[in-house]
Design a protein around this motif. Structure first.
Motif, PDB file in Angstrom:
ATOM      1  N   LYS A  91       0.830  -1.209   0.000  1.00 46.18           N
ATOM      2  CA  LYS A  91       0.000   0.000   0.000  1.00 46.18           C
ATOM      3  C   LYS A  91       0.866   1.261   0.000  1.00 46.18           C
ATOM      4  O   LYS A  91       0.598   2.220  -0.717  1.00 46.18           O
ATOM      5  CB  LYS A  91      -0.921   0.027   1.236  1.00 46.18           C
ATOM      6  CG  LYS A  91      -2.284  -0.559   0.999  1.00 46.18           C
ATOM      7  CD  LYS A  91      -3.246  -0.232   2.151  1.00 46.18           C
ATOM      8  CE  LYS A  91      -3.616   1.246   2.178  1.00 46.18           C
ATOM      9  NZ  LYS A  91      -4.547   1.561   3.299  1.00 46.18           N
ATOM     10  N   GLU A  92       1.922   1.211   0.828  1.00 47.72           N
ATOM     11  CA  GLU A  92       2.831   2.373   0.914  1.00 47.72           C
ATOM     12  C   GLU A  92       3.483   2.686  -0.436  1.00 47.72           C
ATOM     13  O   GLU A  92       3.688   3.848  -0.776  1.00 47.72           O
ATOM     14  CB  GLU A  92       3.936   2.124   1.950  1.00 47.72           C
ATOM     15  CG  GLU A  92       3.528   2.538   3.351  1.00 47.72           C
ATOM     16  CD  GLU A  92       4.409   1.901   4.416  1.00 47.72           C
ATOM     17  OE1 GLU A  92       5.587   1.591   4.132  1.00 47.72           O
ATOM     18  OE2 GLU A  92       3.896   1.687   5.532  1.00 47.72           O
ATOM     19  N   ALA A  95       0.946   4.489  -2.335  1.00 45.91           N
ATOM     20  CA  ALA A  95       0.768   5.811  -1.725  1.00 45.91           C
ATOM     21  C   ALA A  95       1.901   6.744  -2.167  1.00 45.91           C
ATOM     22  O   ALA A  95       1.671   7.918  -2.476  1.00 45.91           O
ATOM     23  CB  ALA A  95       0.745   5.689  -0.209  1.00 45.91           C
ATOM     24  N   SER A  96       3.129   6.187  -2.245  1.00 43.77           N
ATOM     25  CA  SER A  96       4.281   7.016  -2.626  1.00 43.77           C
ATOM     26  C   SER A  96       4.181   7.515  -4.061  1.00 43.77           C
ATOM     27  O   SER A  96       4.817   8.488  -4.446  1.00 43.77           O
ATOM     28  CB  SER A  96       5.584   6.229  -2.439  1.00 43.77           C
ATOM     29  OG  SER A  96       5.770   5.329  -3.514  1.00 43.77           O
ATOM     30  N   ASP A 100      -4.686   7.679  -4.526  1.00 42.54           N
ATOM     31  CA  ASP A 100      -5.560   7.838  -3.362  1.00 42.54           C
ATOM     32  C   ASP A 100      -5.821   6.499  -2.671  1.00 42.54           C
ATOM     33  O   ASP A 100      -5.453   5.435  -3.176  1.00 42.54           O
ATOM     34  CB  ASP A 100      -6.873   8.557  -3.738  1.00 42.54           C
ATOM     35  CG  ASP A 100      -7.767   7.703  -4.614  1.00 42.54           C
ATOM     36  OD1 ASP A 100      -7.588   6.466  -4.655  1.00 42.54           O
ATOM     37  OD2 ASP A 100      -8.651   8.279  -5.273  1.00 42.54           O
ATOM     38  N   ASN A 101      -6.451   6.578  -1.523  1.00 41.10           N
ATOM     39  CA  ASN A 101      -6.609   5.410  -0.666  1.00 41.10           C
ATOM     40  C   ASN A 101      -7.359   4.265  -1.361  1.00 41.10           C
ATOM     41  O   ASN A 101      -6.979   3.100  -1.240  1.00 41.10           O
ATOM     42  CB  ASN A 101      -7.322   5.818   0.622  1.00 41.10           C
ATOM     43  CG  ASN A 101      -6.971   4.882   1.756  1.00 41.10           C
ATOM     44  OD1 ASN A 101      -5.794   4.645   2.021  1.00 41.10           O
ATOM     45  ND2 ASN A 101      -7.986   4.317   2.384  1.00 41.10           N
ATOM     46  N   GLN A 104      -5.054   2.560  -3.831  1.00 41.81           N
ATOM     47  CA  GLN A 104      -4.043   1.810  -3.055  1.00 41.81           C
ATOM     48  C   GLN A 104      -4.600   0.461  -2.587  1.00 41.81           C
ATOM     49  O   GLN A 104      -3.969  -0.576  -2.754  1.00 41.81           O
ATOM     50  CB  GLN A 104      -3.634   2.590  -1.798  1.00 41.81           C
ATOM     51  CG  GLN A 104      -2.820   3.841  -2.033  1.00 41.81           C
ATOM     52  CD  GLN A 104      -2.673   4.636  -0.739  1.00 41.81           C
ATOM     53  OE1 GLN A 104      -2.600   4.065   0.340  1.00 41.81           O
ATOM     54  NE2 GLN A 104      -2.645   5.944  -0.852  1.00 41.81           N
ATOM     55  N   GLU A 105      -5.804   0.509  -2.006  1.00 40.31           N
ATOM     56  CA  GLU A 105      -6.445  -0.704  -1.476  1.00 40.31           C
ATOM     57  C   GLU A 105      -6.676  -1.730  -2.582  1.00 40.31           C
ATOM     58  O   GLU A 105      -6.309  -2.896  -2.465  1.00 40.31           O
ATOM     59  CB  GLU A 105      -7.817  -0.358  -0.859  1.00 40.31           C
ATOM     60  CG  GLU A 105      -7.776   0.570   0.336  1.00 40.31           C
ATOM     61  CD  GLU A 105      -7.593  -0.192   1.643  1.00 40.31           C
ATOM     62  OE1 GLU A 105      -7.504  -1.442   1.593  1.00 40.31           O
ATOM     63  OE2 GLU A 105      -7.525   0.457   2.700  1.00 40.31           O
TER      64      GLU A 105
END
Lengths: 220, 220
Positions: A91-92, A95-96, A100-101, A104-105
């Protein structure tokens, strides 16, 4: 990739092979009366240098492969036993990239479905490791070593046939400068920089090393 | 990163510096009657080798930086003028990770919002290029060159004080084997492989190169 590795090895071996024995012979030409000692020193240097560089290349390749395999095992262990942490790390990564969330998920969920693909992904993008070729290390050692010998025999060859050091030096300089220029040109073409500028740089390094060795030996 | 680059340079310079002048001096010890010629040849080799390796390191760093900047400009040009193709390439990256079409679309859309972040992404993951430090090349040249000199003076130092080649060789072998072992141990610790095994490998390469140079010079 195969051929680019081969060329890389030839470039590594030959650039040092053309330069260091050339400079050593030039240095000794300013200090001794006969070429026989220069031939002995030159051949000893070529033997030492080709072994040091060749085995150095072998060990570097071997270490790279060992390192890759160790990390690979660790990643398989981690997605099995520390799944939660690996999910976080994946996920990180997304994110990098500024995603958006929600993305990522979803991306993490899809990657985590296939363990092999997931480990591949972690190796490449979390750790920045590409899979090295298993036979690379041996081939690399051989190619670098042989290229060093081939390069080193060029500047040394005039000393085999001419007994006055300074006369041999003149032929060696002319011969080696031409070879350094051609080699530098070809090398620059391969790595994609301006070939004339690259050829000039390679030639200047060789000439500078030879001049320094000559100067130092003359001083002593 | 800074300190790991420094250590990498020291390792590069010192491993060749300890090995090649050591082997050259050993080789000449089998062929000449006085150490003065060995000192001259050794110092000429150290001068030549440190310049060749140092400038070699400088050029490698410089080329890396030039290459990075050229590609950076190209990527900025492409996201401006070939936006459609870059969008495709970004989608393909996410497709290669095994993500479905929806996530590919969304991720690409979000990344493409910020040109700087997008270019950063393309440089790192499409091209696999990390931003090199601008002053790296000069520092690298200096560190490699000095490490080569420091390494090379170790095996050569006994020849300064002892006039019989074979006696000097014995001291040089003992001294250099110890240094190679300590150096190999430290190097292996740094790169994270078994330090005893690494130390043994480095020591064996040095010994092998010296034995080969000695043998070859003795034959001639």
């Amino acid at each position: 990739m195969e051929s680019s590795n081969f060329l890389r090895d030839v470039v590594i071996g030959m650039s040092d092979g053309l330069t260091v024995p050339f400079a050593l012979a030039a240095g000794l030409s300013g200090a001794v009366d006969t070429t026989s000692i220069i031939v002995i020193a030159g051949i000893a240097e070529i033997a030492a240098g080709s072994i040091a560089m060749g085995l150095g290349g072998y060990l570097a390749g071997k270490t790279e492969l060992d390192h890759y395999n160790t990390e690979l095992k660790r990643e398989y262990y981690e997605i099995e036993n520390l799944r939660h942490r690996e999910i976080e790390e994946t996920k990180e990564f997304f994110a990098s990239l500024g995603l958006d969330n929600e993305v990522q998920e979803k991306a993490t969920e899809q990657i985590a479905k296939d363990p092999d693909k997931w480990v591949d992904f972690m190796m490449k993008y979390e750790l920045g490791l590409d899979k090295p070729h298993p036979k690379r290390a041996t081939k690399s050692a051989f190619n670098i070593g042989v290229s060093y010998i081939a390069g080193g025999l060029v500047p040394l060859s005039p000393y085999f046939f001419i007994s006055t050091p300074f006369s041999a030096l003149q032929v060696s300089v002319a011969l080696t400068i031409v070879c350094l220029f051609v080699f530098g040109w070809a090398k620059s073409k391969i790595i994609g920089i301006n070939p004339w500028w690259g050829a000039l740089q390679v030639t200047l390094i060789g000439a500078l090393a030879a001049a320094a060795a000559f100067g130092v030996a003359k001083m002593l």
